[in-house]
Design an enzyme around this catalytic site. Sequence first.
Site, PDB file in Angstrom:
ATOM      1  N   HIS A 167       0.957  -1.355  -0.069  1.00  0.00           N
ATOM      2  CA  HIS A 167      -0.013  -0.036   0.036  1.00  0.00           C
ATOM      3  C   HIS A 167       0.997   1.318  -0.101  1.00  0.00           C
ATOM      4  CE1 HIS A 167      -3.304  -2.545   0.127  1.00  0.00           C
ATOM      5  NE2 HIS A 167      -3.543  -2.485   1.508  1.00  0.00           N
ATOM      6  N   HIS A 222      -9.725   1.938   0.555  1.00  0.00           N
ATOM      7  CA  HIS A 222      -9.588   0.743   1.541  1.00  0.00           C
ATOM      8  C   HIS A 222     -10.440   0.780   2.611  1.00  0.00           C
ATOM      9  CE1 HIS A 222      -7.811  -2.680   3.517  1.00  0.00           C
ATOM     10  NE2 HIS A 222      -6.767  -2.760   3.002  1.00  0.00           N
ATOM     11  N   GLU A 238     -11.831  -4.111  -2.512  1.00  0.00           N
ATOM     12  CA  GLU A 238     -10.778  -3.075  -3.102  1.00  0.00           C
ATOM     13  C   GLU A 238     -10.751  -3.315  -4.698  1.00  0.00           C
ATOM     14  OE1 GLU A 238      -7.464  -2.991  -0.242  1.00  0.00           O
ATOM     15  OE2 GLU A 238      -8.734  -4.595   0.116  1.00  0.00           O
TER      16      GLU A 238
END
Length: 344
Positions: free
Chosen positions: A109, A178, A309
């Site tokens: 991420h 997210h 996601e």
Amino acid sequence: MTEVKREVFGQMPREEGGGVVEKFVLKSDSVKVEILSLGCIIAALETKGRDGEFSDVVLGFDTLEGYTRKHPFFGAVVGRVANRIAKGRFTVDGKEYQLFLNNGPNSLHGGARGFDKVLWSPQVLPNGVCFFRLSPDGEEGYPGDLKVWVTYTLSGGELAINYRAQTSKTTPVNLTNHAYFNLAGQGSQDIYDHEISIEADSYLPVDNTKIPTGEVAAVQGTSFDLRQPVELGKHLQKFHLDGFDHNFCLQQAQARRRVARACHPPTGRAMEVHTTQPGIQFYTGNNLDGSLKGKGAVAYPKHSAFCLETQNWPDAVNKPHFPNALLRPGEEYNHTTWLLFNTA
């Protein structure tokens, strides 16, 4: 009609560069969503149940302090590259880049200080808000100055999230939101009574560090076949699963299509996901352990939320047969995801 309000949410700590965090409230007759200029975070999302009552269906915190401490990316836009890059390494045009490792042997991420931890510049729109930031060349080890725009617009029961990016050097880009959902209302103990379906014929098996092996496996006859709705608790039991944290491979089309649906029969709340992206990561909150206290000081235990996601496939930058992960100068990254809330 969508109403848009802006207010101050808090002040970043001095060691984080200070700066005012704003909250933008978008409100239609059926949905109310609150978005922060920190990490473009969806901090609250209220939607109606069958009884007409509103309930907040995303996990998060009541105050800025919760978001400035360590948390599992609640509601945030993650990047420059969402999901995992194996060993935090990739090669572009013959040059190798090494990223910070923040997820065992991998980069996750965006690294140590990804897009979720920085302040974005907001611009209010008639029915939403557009956030902009420039990610400088070399930030978190990534090449190129990357200009990024994330736009949230609300129309009736539909929340659209558009992601655009332009770069000065070839770089991998993969952006997603997210948000952690529980359609029974955030703070509910689990998601076992939710029905989930994902319109994918294949998924990506992963190694023990959650990196795809490279195989694109058919869902047919496996626990990953979610093409017809399954009741999550019973499904996990039936297949002795600890939960999902996998990429489902969507039809390869740049057009908008419906890719997933979640429904909570007791309240009638339902959410459809439409996207232009090639993949969707289905995650069932396996790493939540009750240690985090969220809104109203409620603990968030394991399996108390799910994430859908929309994104490119994990580690695509290192897998030539996966969808292209690179953005080149002169091109534009442009993807949209739509979340449709209604009652079944």
